[in-house]
Write an enzyme that holds these catalytic residues in place. Structure first.
Site: not given
Length: 231
Positions: A43, A174
């Site tokens: 990320h 997530d």
């Protein structure tokens, strides 16, 4: 200090994330007393070239560098370890087979399938004795599986039992998205899944970790004799 040394500590181990491409930030992380940092190439908006420099900053500060690779690809794991990462974190592990592939990618033959090149930073650019280095690397390189989906939760007992896997990291955010809870990682169903995996990890030899902002996991981890590292 290696990742195994951290795992062997009798006390919980605290680390944090590095998503900023700055060696100075790594200096601050180390000065703040953290034991490890996760250099995030999944990320974070940087690649392995930058991650390698952040690994050097970690080494200079005696801070254990963990590189999160973008996906479970053998060449990514190899390059992170070649660059000097002591440990790799691999996302989206959903089966024992995937966990086994991670371990194999991080181990030289005959223990795994990691590509071998002596002219890399981790091998001291062919200055170090190769047989000794390879044996030590196979023994000490840290492998962490990131479990962050319902499929991973279902397969967690088999994942945690994978030979050579050093630890598992839970991904509450997530997981909440994958479960249809739109980022609510405190939703009761998400919390229940995390608690179930924490209990299962406590019955295995695999250590467990989770972002410590998740208060429920932090509370239950205290009951889990092997749930030491926290991010």
């Amino acid at each position: 200090m290696s990742f195994q040394d951290l795992l062997d500590s009798p006390s919980p181990i605290l680390g944090t994330w590095s998503q900023i491409a700055s060696a100075e930030v790594v200096d601050i992380v180390a000065a703040s007393g953290f034991a490890f940092t996760i250099i995030d190439t999944e990320h974070g908006v940087f690649g392995l070239e930058t991650a390698a420099e952040l690994v050097r900053a970690c080494n200079a500060n005696r801070l254990e560098p963990i590189v999160r690779v973008p996906t479970n690809e053998a060449w990514m794991i190899m390059k992170a370890l070649d660059a000097g990462a002591g440990t790799v974190l691999v996302p989206k592990i959903e089966s024992a087979e995937a966990a086994q592939a991670v371990v194999a990618a991080a181990r030289f033959e005959p223990d795994g399938r990691r590509g071998a090149c002596p002219c890399v930073r981790s091998g001291d650019q062919f200055v170090r004795n190769w047989p000794n280095y390879a044996k030590k690397a196979n023994r000490s390189s840290g492998i962490i599986a990131l479990v962050e989906s319902p499929a991973g939760v279902e397969a967690f007992p088999e994942i945690a039992a994978t030979d050579g896997l050093k630890a598992v990291l839970f991904g509450p955010f997530d997981l909440s998205v994958a479960m249809g809870k739109e980022g609510d990682f405190r939703h009761p169903e998400v919390v229940s899944a995390l608690e179930t995996m924490t209990a299962q990890a406590g019955r295995s030899t695999c250590r467990s970790s989770c972002p410590s902002s998740h208060r429920t996991w932090t509370r239950h981890a205290g009951k889990c004799t092997n749930g030491r590292p926290r991010a």
